[in-house]
Scaffold this motif. Sequence first.
Motif, PDB file in Angstrom:
ATOM      1  N   GLU A  67       0.826  -1.207   0.000  1.00  0.00           N
ATOM      2  CA  GLU A  67       0.000   0.000   0.000  1.00  0.00           C
ATOM      3  C   GLU A  67       0.856   1.252   0.000  1.00  0.00           C
ATOM      4  N   GLU A  68       1.999   1.195   0.665  1.00  0.00           N
ATOM      5  CA  GLU A  68       2.894   2.343   0.679  1.00  0.00           C
ATOM      6  C   GLU A  68       3.354   2.696  -0.732  1.00  0.00           C
ATOM      7  N   ALA A  69       3.528   1.672  -1.566  1.00  0.00           N
ATOM      8  CA  ALA A  69       3.956   1.888  -2.952  1.00  0.00           C
ATOM      9  C   ALA A  69       2.782   2.007  -3.915  1.00  0.00           C
ATOM     10  N   GLY A  70       1.548   1.836  -3.438  1.00  0.00           N
ATOM     11  CA  GLY A  70       0.385   1.881  -4.312  1.00  0.00           C
ATOM     12  C   GLY A  70       0.188   0.624  -5.122  1.00  0.00           C
ATOM     13  N   ASP A  71       0.782  -0.502  -4.669  1.00  0.00           N
ATOM     14  CA  ASP A  71       0.779  -1.741  -5.457  1.00  0.00           C
ATOM     15  C   ASP A  71      -0.223  -2.787  -4.986  1.00  0.00           C
ATOM     16  N   PHE A  72      -0.922  -2.542  -3.866  1.00  0.00           N
ATOM     17  CA  PHE A  72      -1.729  -3.620  -3.301  1.00  0.00           C
ATOM     18  C   PHE A  72      -2.881  -4.064  -4.207  1.00  0.00           C
ATOM     19  N   PRO A  73      -3.698  -3.149  -4.745  1.00  0.00           N
ATOM     20  CA  PRO A  73      -4.828  -3.626  -5.567  1.00  0.00           C
ATOM     21  C   PRO A  73      -4.384  -4.454  -6.761  1.00  0.00           C
ATOM     22  N   SER A  74      -3.354  -4.011  -7.470  1.00  0.00           N
ATOM     23  CA  SER A  74      -2.912  -4.752  -8.654  1.00  0.00           C
ATOM     24  C   SER A  74      -2.286  -6.085  -8.271  1.00  0.00           C
ATOM     25  N   ALA A  75      -1.536  -6.120  -7.164  1.00  0.00           N
ATOM     26  CA  ALA A  75      -0.913  -7.381  -6.738  1.00  0.00           C
ATOM     27  C   ALA A  75      -1.977  -8.394  -6.326  1.00  0.00           C
ATOM     28  N   ARG A  76      -2.976  -7.950  -5.573  1.00  0.00           N
ATOM     29  CA  ARG A  76      -4.044  -8.861  -5.153  1.00  0.00           C
ATOM     30  C   ARG A  76      -4.795  -9.396  -6.360  1.00  0.00           C
ATOM     31  N   ALA A  77      -5.116  -8.520  -7.321  1.00  0.00           N
ATOM     32  CA  ALA A  77      -5.836  -8.959  -8.519  1.00  0.00           C
ATOM     33  C   ALA A  77      -5.005  -9.949  -9.328  1.00  0.00           C
ATOM     34  N   SER A  78      -3.702  -9.718  -9.416  1.00  0.00           N
ATOM     35  CA  SER A  78      -2.846 -10.602 -10.196  1.00  0.00           C
ATOM     36  C   SER A  78      -2.707 -11.971  -9.538  1.00  0.00           C
ATOM     37  N   VAL A  79      -2.559 -12.002  -8.218  1.00  0.00           N
ATOM     38  CA  VAL A  79      -2.491 -13.291  -7.523  1.00  0.00           C
ATOM     39  C   VAL A  79      -3.778 -14.074  -7.744  1.00  0.00           C
ATOM     40  N   ARG A  80      -4.901 -13.399  -7.683  1.00  0.00           N
ATOM     41  CA  ARG A  80      -6.181 -14.075  -7.906  1.00  0.00           C
ATOM     42  C   ARG A  80      -6.270 -14.622  -9.326  1.00  0.00           C
ATOM     43  N   ARG A  81      -5.770 -13.873 -10.310  1.00  0.00           N
ATOM     44  CA  ARG A  81      -5.787 -14.365 -11.699  1.00  0.00           C
ATOM     45  C   ARG A  81      -4.918 -15.601 -11.841  1.00  0.00           C
ATOM     46  N   ILE A  82      -3.746 -15.579 -11.226  1.00  0.00           N
ATOM     47  CA  ILE A  82      -2.847 -16.731 -11.326  1.00  0.00           C
ATOM     48  C   ILE A  82      -3.475 -17.962 -10.676  1.00  0.00           C
ATOM     49  N   LEU A  83      -4.111 -17.782  -9.529  1.00  0.00           N
ATOM     50  CA  LEU A  83      -4.775 -18.908  -8.866  1.00  0.00           C
ATOM     51  C   LEU A  83      -5.901 -19.467  -9.734  1.00  0.00           C
ATOM     52  N   ARG A  84      -6.613 -18.578 -10.418  1.00  0.00           N
ATOM     53  CA  ARG A  84      -7.745 -19.012 -11.243  1.00  0.00           C
ATOM     54  C   ARG A  84      -7.279 -19.663 -12.544  1.00  0.00           C
ATOM     55  N   ARG A  85      -6.340 -19.027 -13.218  1.00  0.00           N
ATOM     56  CA  ARG A  85      -5.899 -19.496 -14.539  1.00  0.00           C
ATOM     57  C   ARG A  85      -4.832 -20.571 -14.441  1.00  0.00           C
ATOM     58  N   GLY A  86      -3.999 -20.468 -13.393  1.00  0.00           N
ATOM     59  CA  GLY A  86      -2.902 -21.420 -13.219  1.00  0.00           C
ATOM     60  C   GLY A  86      -1.555 -20.763 -13.410  1.00  0.00           C
ATOM     61  N   ASN A  87      -0.571 -21.237 -12.663  1.00  0.00           N
ATOM     62  CA  ASN A  87       0.796 -20.766 -12.864  1.00  0.00           C
ATOM     63  C   ASN A  87       1.461 -21.614 -13.941  1.00  0.00           C
ATOM     64  N   GLY A  88       2.770 -21.468 -14.095  1.00  0.00           N
ATOM     65  CA  GLY A  88       3.459 -22.192 -15.158  1.00  0.00           C
ATOM     66  C   GLY A  88       3.354 -23.698 -15.022  1.00  0.00           C
ATOM     67  N   ALA A  89       3.433 -24.215 -13.802  1.00  0.00           N
ATOM     68  CA  ALA A  89       3.371 -25.665 -13.607  1.00  0.00           C
ATOM     69  C   ALA A  89       2.042 -26.224 -14.084  1.00  0.00           C
ATOM     70  N   ARG A  90       0.953 -25.560 -13.714  1.00  0.00           N
ATOM     71  CA  ARG A  90      -0.363 -26.037 -14.132  1.00  0.00           C
ATOM     72  C   ARG A  90      -0.522 -25.919 -15.649  1.00  0.00           C
ATOM     73  N   ARG A  91      -0.013 -24.848 -16.215  1.00  0.00           N
ATOM     74  CA  ARG A  91      -0.174 -24.658 -17.664  1.00  0.00           C
ATOM     75  C   ARG A  91       0.705 -25.625 -18.450  1.00  0.00           C
ATOM     76  N   GLN A  92       1.875 -25.981 -17.918  1.00  0.00           N
ATOM     77  CA  GLN A  92       2.689 -27.010 -18.570  1.00  0.00           C
ATOM     78  C   GLN A  92       1.942 -28.344 -18.602  1.00  0.00           C
ATOM     79  N   ARG A  93       1.338 -28.695 -17.480  1.00  0.00           N
ATOM     80  CA  ARG A  93       0.609 -29.959 -17.420  1.00  0.00           C
ATOM     81  C   ARG A  93      -0.576 -29.966 -18.387  1.00  0.00           C
ATOM     82  N   ARG A  94      -1.254 -28.831 -18.451  1.00  0.00           N
ATOM     83  CA  ARG A  94      -2.394 -28.733 -19.363  1.00  0.00           C
ATOM     84  C   ARG A  94      -1.924 -28.868 -20.813  1.00  0.00           C
TER      85      ARG A  94
END
Length: 391
Positions: A331-358
């Motif tokens: 929050e001090e850097a103004g990065d919290f909303p984008s970081a939270r949204a990005s983590v949620r996208r990765i959990l939903r879509r998958g990281n590299g390991a999940r996408r390699q398996r797919r």
Amino acid sequence: MTSTLPRRAGSDRGDVPGRLLTMGVEEELLLVDADSGRPRLSNAAVVADARESGLDLQLELSRCQVETATPVCTRIDDLRQELRVSRTVAAAAAARAGARLLAAAVPPFDTTPPGALTDAARYRRMAEHFGVVTDQVICGCHVHVGVPDRDVAVQVCNHLRPWLPALLALTANSSVTAGADTGYASWRHIQWGRWASGGPPPFFRSARHYDDVVAMMLDAGTVLDPAMVYWDIRLSPHLPTLEIRVCDVPATIEETVTAATLVRGLVSTALTAVHRGDPAPRLEADRLKAACWRAAREGIDGYGMDPLTQRPVPAARLLGSLLEHVRPGLEEAGDFPSARASVRRILRRGNGARRQRRALAESRSTADFVAELARITVEGCEPAAPPPTAR
């Protein structure tokens, strides 16, 4: 395996809100044959081609690897653009050399072929001393954050140790090798354990204690020089930075940016704790090693170890705890909303390991699988990036 981050400032800090720590990222990337997926020993040609386009790639231990390094940045948008440029130019140079550029932490097909060692005096010395350990090909992502005071940096390192498994789980991107699922989200982490200097760092009392441990390793021959201290967090041997090295090279630009954002948030949060005099959690080495193994095994698709209770929790909850822990720094850097949204996208879509398996399950041929990983590597690089800044 070495740190090559330039010493150039990347942004004017005058109009940046909050206390923004400087940062930079190095990515190790694979070169493979487009049809067979086997490692392509052409890094010298790719480096030479990229330099003609203004990108200073670095040679790595194996001739099927190259390394990119961003300039020092303060704004996340600047870091993202530099990563886009690096991957775009490197992928084009690889194509002209008859190879595919892959952001994958281990070769997905075949083992290292004979003669793969990059011809450099330091690498030859390593091969003579460490033998077949140097035959492995593993690609990581190294995030540097500016912490010029070494005693403070060591204390920050202690505060970051419990969160290493969460960072590894998030970025895990080496589930496939030899054309098969390894059963691990990060096979790189398992392979990395063959280096005596790898893994989580000890808990250090001071910078002098850190230096004493490094000196002992040099005397014992487990490292040949300070750059071979391969701890998951270390004081950079030649830059005024703390270097976090636990991550697999992420599959996409978004995942690299997310990891770097979280790392800077961790360092910022730890600095606040250090300045308040808050003690770092004294997590025992065996517990931390076990938590890292669990992260390497399951990634974001299973369970991780809670850094406080040391009990298994769903990986998504572990990453939620990480976000809450670093929220003040983000929050001090103004990065919290984008970081939270990005983590949620990765959990939903998958990281590299999940996408390699797919991709492995859905591809009709090796060439299809390689093409999919190559596409993911430059995902988010469109529209075409402008020429890179002078490096």
